[in-house]
Design an enzyme around this catalytic site. Structure first.
Site, PDB file in Angstrom:
ATOM      1  N   ASP A  49      -1.565  -0.798  13.220  1.00  0.00           N
ATOM      2  CA  ASP A  49      -2.021   0.408  12.524  1.00  0.00           C
ATOM      3  C   ASP A  49      -3.295   0.947  13.161  1.00  0.00           C
ATOM      4  OD1 ASP A  49      -2.600  -2.190  11.150  1.00  0.00           O
ATOM      5  OD2 ASP A  49      -4.134  -0.997  10.160  1.00  0.00           O
ATOM      6  N   GLU A  54      -2.246   1.462   4.542  1.00  0.00           N
ATOM      7  CA  GLU A  54      -3.099   2.307   3.711  1.00  0.00           C
ATOM      8  C   GLU A  54      -2.936   3.789   4.049  1.00  0.00           C
ATOM      9  OE1 GLU A  54      -4.120  -0.451   5.219  1.00  0.00           O
ATOM     10  OE2 GLU A  54      -5.661  -1.512   4.095  1.00  0.00           O
ATOM     11  N   ARG A 100       0.835  -1.208   0.000  1.00  0.00           N
ATOM     12  CA  ARG A 100       0.000   0.000   0.000  1.00  0.00           C
ATOM     13  C   ARG A 100       0.868   1.256   0.000  1.00  0.00           C
ATOM     14  NH1 ARG A 100      -3.039  -3.893   2.637  1.00  0.00           N
ATOM     15  NH2 ARG A 100      -4.927  -4.330   1.426  1.00  0.00           N
ATOM     16  N   GLU A 144      -9.591 -12.489   2.389  1.00  0.00           N
ATOM     17  CA  GLU A 144     -10.537 -11.521   1.816  1.00  0.00           C
ATOM     18  C   GLU A 144     -10.736 -11.705   0.310  1.00  0.00           C
ATOM     19  OE1 GLU A 144     -10.003  -7.789   4.888  1.00  0.00           O
ATOM     20  OE2 GLU A 144      -8.692  -7.866   3.137  1.00  0.00           O
ATOM     21  N   ASP A 199      -0.344  -6.629  -3.548  1.00  0.00           N
ATOM     22  CA  ASP A 199      -1.738  -6.358  -3.187  1.00  0.00           C
ATOM     23  C   ASP A 199      -2.403  -5.627  -4.339  1.00  0.00           C
ATOM     24  OD1 ASP A 199      -4.143  -5.813  -1.498  1.00  0.00           O
ATOM     25  OD2 ASP A 199      -2.788  -6.521   0.061  1.00  0.00           O
ATOM     26  N   TRP A 208      -0.670  -2.570   8.570  1.00  0.00           N
ATOM     27  CA  TRP A 208      -1.152  -2.323   7.211  1.00  0.00           C
ATOM     28  C   TRP A 208      -1.032  -0.831   6.941  1.00  0.00           C
ATOM     29  CZ3 TRP A 208      -1.610  -6.731   4.764  1.00  0.00           C
ATOM     30  CH2 TRP A 208      -1.891  -7.889   5.501  1.00  0.00           C
ATOM     31  N   HIS A 237      -6.768  -9.929  -3.623  1.00  0.00           N
ATOM     32  CA  HIS A 237      -5.773  -8.851  -3.527  1.00  0.00           C
ATOM     33  C   HIS A 237      -4.861  -8.901  -4.752  1.00  0.00           C
ATOM     34  CE1 HIS A 237      -6.866  -7.447   0.481  1.00  0.00           C
ATOM     35  NE2 HIS A 237      -7.003  -8.704   0.838  1.00  0.00           N
ATOM     36  N   TRP A 295      -5.863 -14.250  12.030  1.00  0.00           N
ATOM     37  CA  TRP A 295      -5.961 -12.788  12.123  1.00  0.00           C
ATOM     38  C   TRP A 295      -7.359 -12.291  12.478  1.00  0.00           C
ATOM     39  CZ3 TRP A 295      -8.889  -9.367   9.096  1.00  0.00           C
ATOM     40  CH2 TRP A 295      -9.531  -9.919   7.986  1.00  0.00           C
TER      41      TRP A 295
END
Length: 774
Positions: free
Chosen positions: A433, A483, A178, A340, A207, A481, A277, A406
């Site tokens: 994060d 982002e 990211r 995901e 990703d 993460w 992803h 997770w």
């Protein structure tokens, strides 16, 4: 950044081969005596016996080591001292006998079976560190460095330590997809990991928003997939044209990082995400996708719908990629993601459905499991083991797979019960994060709280897991993460000091852990961070100042709080608080205007700069978005977002629930208020919601561009004011909206503010709200 950065001081020289250790039996925990309370060691060793006195440390101190591995560790120890600004001892030539000094030695005379175990003994004549393996000797050197840096650096306390880690996997995951980090920054993280006795660096390299690892057989993965154009103003260059955000690691750079990590006894675990992803890879090679179209590399966050297709040619591609990955990373494990992966594209694809039938599978979940099992066999054939996020449990777990749990600890419990190895990394406790305090000085990200105490209190071994299966819990890992982590200072804010809490959970026997004692040792660790140039988060050590206006009395009731409950000293005249300033015990009143300054103290010293707040009516009648609550109704996903410009430098930040743009000022005192004034801005709505789209709530717009609705008493009440929104904000990106308060609305009431209309691809955000007196 300080020129004392760890890597610039030449910390930890020489290549030391390292492999992930096997699960060791947890060392017996000896009682913590009062004498050990003066030792500021993090993580706390398994067994410690401290006595009076110390061994002098200075430029004349000598260091002795005979075999090659011991001499390398001795050099590393000297580099640690130098990096901390202390005198560097002299390493005597190999074969030279000498008395006294500091000795490092490899020995077979060590109890236990962990390759990371060590023994450390200090008396008034010198210090000795012994281990059966270079890894243990290295960790003994770190403990010795901590002893040397816990006070003035002129002596090492007399002590005997027998130590070994509780878990063999003590990890940290960094998302470089990211937002991209330089090699220099990665090395600084590895240095800090080593000094926390962490041994696994999980590197998230692919990703939807970027492919960061060079694959020579498929150059477009980085040529195309390594660049994206950011949403909004930050994606526009000075010439008004789109300006891409790019970055990837060449294979030579990756080898450099792998070697650098190995020198510090850290294994690098690569992650190539499959089958979801995948948008960046499909942007580079559209034939890998399901739709046949060419998407852009994503500039949005959230859960995307793009999946690799299920064809044999795509499996060949993935095996080709893993072949090059295996050649770069010598560690035992390769991570394949598998999280995901929203199955919408497979569900709607005739080709994917035909493939499912061809393979005799029941559904899309079994299709994903088939892909993961295929990759597991490929990795096994190349002497590697597959590890994936806990979604690999869905559709059937490959026989030799290891699970990273997770979404909670439940997946880890299920996998361990089935006889699979597990690394615990639940988002509830180990996603760094997430914010660590409620301070307005927290960076963009998720205001969901993962404070220091929550990290420290995490127990990786579920109580429900049968004792005979608990060896399957390899350990734990924290994740970041990125982002919203545009630059390195934010990354450091996320990591420290929570990485210290993680280190103690992973290393120290459970019976030894004591959060109160950890907080007493933490200030010394902060001083180590300062000497090494580590920009740790200051928000846990700040004092938060809040106040409630007592309007009729002309007073304000002030409350002070420190997130870690350190002692608070304060003043009300604007002067800087010192060790003998007034001790905060309970809320107090001031007569506005007053200048309150407060700081958290430990052992008579402030832990962060004083918080200053002018308590006047203007401040009492104003709330920024981070000081407001989310409305209780509707979908809720609260984020702290930053403006989309300028491209570089500081940006405005807003707390907003992206599923329900509604803010609440609980019990706002509306007596004597003429109007509610809202300053609003507009930013890109850069989120992919996948199945969560149904949770996105918004009230329908009643005018061309929507409106601000203002309610009192309840967020479901009829609005007492409706203010039309403009087509665009002003030149500065903001607009001021005034809502007159009707005569019948007064007293303390919940004030709710809502923006109507689905304005995507942009969204309105609240910057601040003011109550304007009559």
């Amino acid at each position: 950044m300080s020129n004392k950065m760890i890597h610039r001081a030449g910390l930890l020289a020489g290549l030391l081969a390292t492999a992930l250790p096997t699960m060791a039996q947890e060392p017996a925990a000896a009682p913590i005596s009062n004498a050990t309370q003066g030792l500021s060691l993090i993580p706390l060793p398994a067994q410690v016996e401290a006595r009076q006195g110390g061994y002098p440390l200075g430029a004349k101190t000598t260091v002795h080591a005979q075999d090659v591995a011991a001499r390398i560790v001795a050099q590393q120890f000297a580099a640690m001292l130098m990096a901390s600004g202390l005198s560097t001892p002299k390493l005597t030539p190999a074969g030279e006998s000498a008395s006294g000094g500091i000795r490092f030695a490899i020995t077979t005379d060590m109890p236990g079976d962990s390759p990371e175990r060590y023994r450390l003994s200090v008396n008034k004549d010198g210090a000795t560190v012994q281990a059966a393996d270079a890894r243990g000797l290295f960790y003994g050197a770190i403990t010795l460095w901590q002893l040397a840096t816990q006070s003035d650096g002129k002596s090492i306390p007399v002590v005997d330590i027998q130590d070994a880690p509780r878990f063999p996997w003590r990890g940290f995951m960094l998302d470089s997809a990211r937002h991209f980090q330089s090699l220099d920054e990665i090395k600084q993280i590895l240095d800090a990991m080593a000094l926390h006795k962490l041994n696994t660096f999980h590197w998230h390299l692919t990703d939807d928003q970027g492919w960061r690892i060079e694959i020579r057989k498929y150059p477009k993965l980085t040529e195309v997939g390594g660049c994206r154009v950011a949403a909004g103003e930050s994606g526009v260059g000075a010439d008004g044209q789109p300006e891409p955000y790019c970055g990837f690691y060449t294979q030579d750079q990756i080898r450099e990082i792998v070697k650098y990590a190995a020198d510090r006894h850290i294994t690098v675990l690569p992650e190539i995400d499959v089958p979801g992803h995948a948008q960046a890879a499909i942007a580079a090679y559209p034939e890998l996708g399901v739709l046949g179209s060419t998407p852009p590399v994503s500039n949005q966050w959230g859960v995307h719908s793009y999946l690799f297709n299920t064809g044999e040619s795509t499996m060949t591609f993935l095996e080709d990629v893993l072949t090059e990955v295996i050649a770069l990373f010598p560690g035992r494990y390769v991570h394949v993601g598998a999280d995901e992966a929203v199955k919408i594209q497979w569900e709607n694809s005739a080709r994917a459905q035909a493939r499912i039938r061809e393979l005799g599978l029941k559904n899309e979940f079994e299709m994903q499991s088939h892909i993961i099992k295929r990759l597991e066999k490929f990795l096994e054939a190349h002497d590697r083991r597959l590890i994936g996020w806990d979604e690999i449990l869905e559709g059937g777990l490959p026989p030799e797979a290891t699970v990273m749990s997770w979404r909670g600890t439940e997946g880890g419990l299920e996998a361990a019960t089935q006889g699979h190895d597990v690394v615990m990394t639940p988002k509830s406790h180990l996603y760094l994060d997430y914010h660590q305090t409620t301070s307005p000085n927290e960076p963009p990200g998720r205001p969901t709280q993962v404070p220091l105490e929550k990290v420290y209190g995490f127990e990786p071994v579920p109580e429900a897991l049968a004792p005979a299966l608990r060896h399957h819990i390899l350990g734990l890992q924290a994740n970041v993460w990125t982002e919203h982590t545009r630059y390195y200072a934010r990354l450091q804010h996320h990591l420290y000091p929570r990485l210290a809490a993680l280190a103690e959970v992973g290393w120290t026997p459970a019976a030894r852990r004591d959060y109160g004692d950890f907080l007493k040792r933490l200030p010394t660790q902060l001083r180590r961070y300062q000497s090494l140039g580590i920009a740790y988060a200051k928000t846990p050590f700040e004092v938060v100042v809040t106040a409630q206006e007592q309007r009729e009395a002309g007073l304000a009731r002030v409350t002070l709080a420190n997130p870690l409950n350190y002692e608070i000293r304060y003043t009300v005249d604007g002067s800087a608080p010192v060790a003998d300033s007034k001790l905060y015990a309970q809320p107090f009143t001031v007569t506005p205007p007053a200048q309150v300054r407060a700081a958290a103290f430990f052992d008579g010293k402030p832990l962060a700069d004083a918080t200053g707040q002018r308590v006047d009516r203007e401040w009492l009648l104003r709330r920024t978005s981070d000081a407001l609550a989310s409305c209780p109704e509707g979908g809720r996903l609260l984020l702290r977002l930053e403006d989309d410009g300028p491209r570089d430098g500081a940006r405005a930040m807003f707390n907003v629930t992206i599923f329900n743009p509604c803010w609440q000022w609980p019990q706002a005192d509306l007596a004597g208020v003429a109007k509610v004034q809202v300053r609003a801005g507009r930013i890109p709505y850069y989120f992919q919601l996948a199945h969560d789209e149904v949770n996105r709530k918004f009230e329908p717009a009643r005018s061309a561009h929507g409106e601000l609705l203002v309610r009192a008493g309840s967020c479901k009440a009829e609005p007492f004011a409706t203010v039309p929104l403009p087509a665009r904000p002003g030149a500065d990106g903001f607009v001021t909206l005034d809502a007159a308060l009707p005569a019948g609305v007064s007293g303390k009431q919940d004030l709710c503010l809502v923006f109507t209309g689905d304005t995507r691809p942009e969204m309105w955000v609240l910057d601040e709200v003011r109550l304007v007196p009559r």
